[in-house]
Design an enzyme around this catalytic site. Structure first.
Site, PDB file in Angstrom:
ATOM      1  N   ASP A   8     -50.948  15.997  24.142  1.00 34.80           N
ATOM      2  CA  ASP A   8     -51.387  17.533  24.261  1.00 34.80           C
ATOM      3  C   ASP A   8     -51.424  18.063  22.726  1.00 34.80           C
ATOM      4  O   ASP A   8     -50.417  17.663  21.786  1.00 34.80           O
ATOM      5  CB  ASP A   8     -50.852  18.187  25.241  1.00 34.80           C
ATOM      6  CG  ASP A   8     -51.089  19.795  25.291  1.00 34.80           C
ATOM      7  OD1 ASP A   8     -52.227  19.956  25.332  1.00 34.80           O
ATOM      8  OD2 ASP A   8     -50.283  20.569  25.106  1.00 34.80           O
ATOM      9  N   ALA A  10     -50.981  22.381  22.036  1.00 35.39           N
ATOM     10  CA  ALA A  10     -50.066  23.633  22.000  1.00 35.39           C
ATOM     11  C   ALA A  10     -48.956  23.243  22.804  1.00 35.39           C
ATOM     12  O   ALA A  10     -49.252  22.926  23.956  1.00 35.39           O
ATOM     13  CB  ALA A  10     -51.018  24.787  22.441  1.00 35.39           C
ATOM     14  N   ALA A  41     -49.749  34.226  33.661  1.00 31.60           N
ATOM     15  CA  ALA A  41     -50.575  33.750  32.496  1.00 31.60           C
ATOM     16  C   ALA A  41     -50.008  32.548  32.286  1.00 31.60           C
ATOM     17  O   ALA A  41     -51.263  31.621  31.957  1.00 31.60           O
ATOM     18  CB  ALA A  41     -50.181  34.820  31.383  1.00 31.60           C
ATOM     19  N   MET A  45     -51.762  27.058  32.428  1.00 29.58           N
ATOM     20  CA  MET A  45     -51.782  26.461  31.125  1.00 29.58           C
ATOM     21  C   MET A  45     -52.192  24.927  31.044  1.00 29.58           C
ATOM     22  O   MET A  45     -51.687  24.245  31.877  1.00 29.58           O
ATOM     23  CB  MET A  45     -50.420  26.679  30.463  1.00 29.58           C
ATOM     24  CG  MET A  45     -50.643  26.907  28.981  1.00 29.58           C
ATOM     25  SD  MET A  45     -51.738  28.450  28.178  1.00 29.58           S
ATOM     26  CE  MET A  45     -50.171  29.361  28.332  1.00 29.58           C
ATOM     27  N   LYS A  49     -60.069  26.972  29.056  1.00 27.83           N
ATOM     28  CA  LYS A  49     -59.636  28.204  28.967  1.00 27.83           C
ATOM     29  C   LYS A  49     -60.373  29.286  29.979  1.00 27.83           C
ATOM     30  O   LYS A  49     -59.932  30.265  30.755  1.00 27.83           O
ATOM     31  CB  LYS A  49     -59.593  29.044  27.672  1.00 27.83           C
ATOM     32  CG  LYS A  49     -58.654  28.201  26.458  1.00 27.83           C
ATOM     33  CD  LYS A  49     -57.282  28.037  27.237  1.00 27.83           C
ATOM     34  CE  LYS A  49     -56.282  27.128  26.216  1.00 27.83           C
ATOM     35  NZ  LYS A  49     -55.146  26.692  27.137  1.00 27.83           N
ATOM     36  N   HIS A  52     -58.845  28.557  33.087  1.00 30.34           N
ATOM     37  CA  HIS A  52     -57.642  29.300  33.334  1.00 30.34           C
ATOM     38  C   HIS A  52     -57.864  30.691  33.974  1.00 30.34           C
ATOM     39  O   HIS A  52     -57.167  31.022  34.637  1.00 30.34           O
ATOM     40  CB  HIS A  52     -56.902  29.177  31.712  1.00 30.34           C
ATOM     41  CG  HIS A  52     -55.506  29.630  31.727  1.00 30.34           C
ATOM     42  ND1 HIS A  52     -54.643  28.879  31.155  1.00 30.34           N
ATOM     43  CD2 HIS A  52     -55.081  30.657  32.256  1.00 30.34           C
ATOM     44  CE1 HIS A  52     -53.417  29.543  31.034  1.00 30.34           C
ATOM     45  NE2 HIS A  52     -53.519  30.864  31.807  1.00 30.34           N
ATOM     46  N   ARG A 156     -59.094  18.934  32.196  1.00 30.98           N
ATOM     47  CA  ARG A 156     -57.829  18.490  32.881  1.00 30.98           C
ATOM     48  C   ARG A 156     -58.205  19.229  34.187  1.00 30.98           C
ATOM     49  O   ARG A 156     -58.570  20.534  34.470  1.00 30.98           O
ATOM     50  CB  ARG A 156     -56.629  18.943  32.280  1.00 30.98           C
ATOM     51  CG  ARG A 156     -56.465  18.247  30.925  1.00 30.98           C
ATOM     52  CD  ARG A 156     -55.076  19.059  30.306  1.00 30.98           C
ATOM     53  NE  ARG A 156     -55.082  18.372  29.141  1.00 30.98           N
ATOM     54  CZ  ARG A 156     -54.232  19.053  28.134  1.00 30.98           C
ATOM     55  NH1 ARG A 156     -54.097  20.470  28.096  1.00 30.98           N
ATOM     56  NH2 ARG A 156     -54.077  18.255  26.893  1.00 30.98           N
ATOM     57  N   ASP A 182     -46.817  19.327  28.222  1.00 33.61           N
ATOM     58  CA  ASP A 182     -46.055  20.142  28.412  1.00 33.61           C
ATOM     59  C   ASP A 182     -46.220  21.135  29.643  1.00 33.61           C
ATOM     60  O   ASP A 182     -45.671  22.170  29.896  1.00 33.61           O
ATOM     61  CB  ASP A 182     -45.830  21.050  27.092  1.00 33.61           C
ATOM     62  CG  ASP A 182     -46.826  22.016  26.700  1.00 33.61           C
ATOM     63  OD1 ASP A 182     -46.797  23.112  26.750  1.00 33.61           O
ATOM     64  OD2 ASP A 182     -48.039  21.423  26.613  1.00 33.61           O
TER      65      ASP A 182
END
Length: 265
Positions: A8, A10, A41, A45, A49, A52, A156, A182
């Site tokens: 990944d 970030a 928020a 993750m 986006k 998200h 994902r 992460d």
């Protein structure tokens, strides 16, 4: 034998703590007078986006705030409107969040010295990654291949981005690939793809702490937080969880031994 590692971006390789999207999500909802929390928020993750934003709006508390403020539950048009605000804001700041996390560059160099190819997947769009990849390369990181959600039918937790990496890097079967990330969505992506799946804790979005916060944190409190993230990754099916990205290559001989014994992820 492990032939490729798919990272990944970030929170894993760059942007310690994964703060770039976090700050923008908070601001986008604040513009609509909806006060989401940091944990809300962060929870989705790793997803594309727009997805998200949709997941945040599905949260019971957030949906309730929206109903109270606007007189109806969030609609698809609201997702579109929020994302229309999010994208230009994200594009304006993402270049500031491309610094490799400690140990990442040395790890990638060691992997390459051992003939291991470097792939990557992300929750960022292709347009966002066009900025991030340039900035990361200036700082010494450039994977052999990148796949964004724009390149596949869905991001994902679907496995398509990992499959595209495997094809481009000419690695098969999928048990010869490691996926490292992460977030929960990273773990689900790797498990769904049939790869060895590894979660990294320090620097992760799941831990949600900056380097300075980690260094200043009481050791017992930090230990408890690390254990909580570790447990979350394991519950999602992670085969291994490491504290720092620099530890990753220690797992490769362990996994190779398992493969030689016929074990599979």
């Amino acid at each position: 034998m492990i032939q490729a590692v798919v990272f990944d971006w970030a929170g894993t390789i760059v942007d310690y703590g994964c703060f770039a999207p976090l700050n923008v999500f908070m601001e986008v909802f604040q513009k609509r007078e909806i006060a989401i929390t940091l944990s809300e928020a962060r929870a989705p993750m790793g997803l594309l986006k727009r997805d998200h934003i949709s997941e945040i709006l599905k949260m019971e508390r957030v949906a309730g705030l929206w109903l109270e403020r606007y007189g109806q539950l969030p609609q698809e048009t609201d997702v579109d409107a929020l994302y229309a605000d999010f994208e230009p804001m994200m594009l304006a700041v993402v270049h500031e969040y491309a610094e490799p996390v400690p140990g990442a560059l040395a790890l990638v160099e060691r992997l390459r010295q051992n003939g291991i190819r470097i792939g990557s997947t992300t929750g960022y769009t292709a347009e966002m990654m066009a900025i991030v990849t340039v900035e990361a390369k200036k700082r010494g990181y450039a994977p052999d291949h990148l796949v964004t959600p724009n390149d596949v039918p869905a991001g994902r937790p679907y496995p398509w981005m990992i499959y595209e990496n495997a094809a481009a890097l000419n690695v098969y079967p999928m048990y010869n690939v490691m996926k490292v990330g992460d977030t929960v969505s990273d773990i689900r992506e790797g498990v769904n793809a049939g790869t060895w799946t590894i979660g990294v804790v320090l620097g992760s979005s799941e831990l949600g702490m900056s380097e300075a916060e980690v260094e200043a944190c009481d050791p017992e409190i930090l230990k408890a937080r690390v254990e909580a993230v570790t447990a979350k990754f394991q519950e999602e099916g992670a085969h291994y969880v490491i504290q720092t990205i620099g530890e990753l290559d220690q797992l490769i001989p362990v996994i190779n031994q398992k493969l030689q014994r016929g074990e599979r992820p």
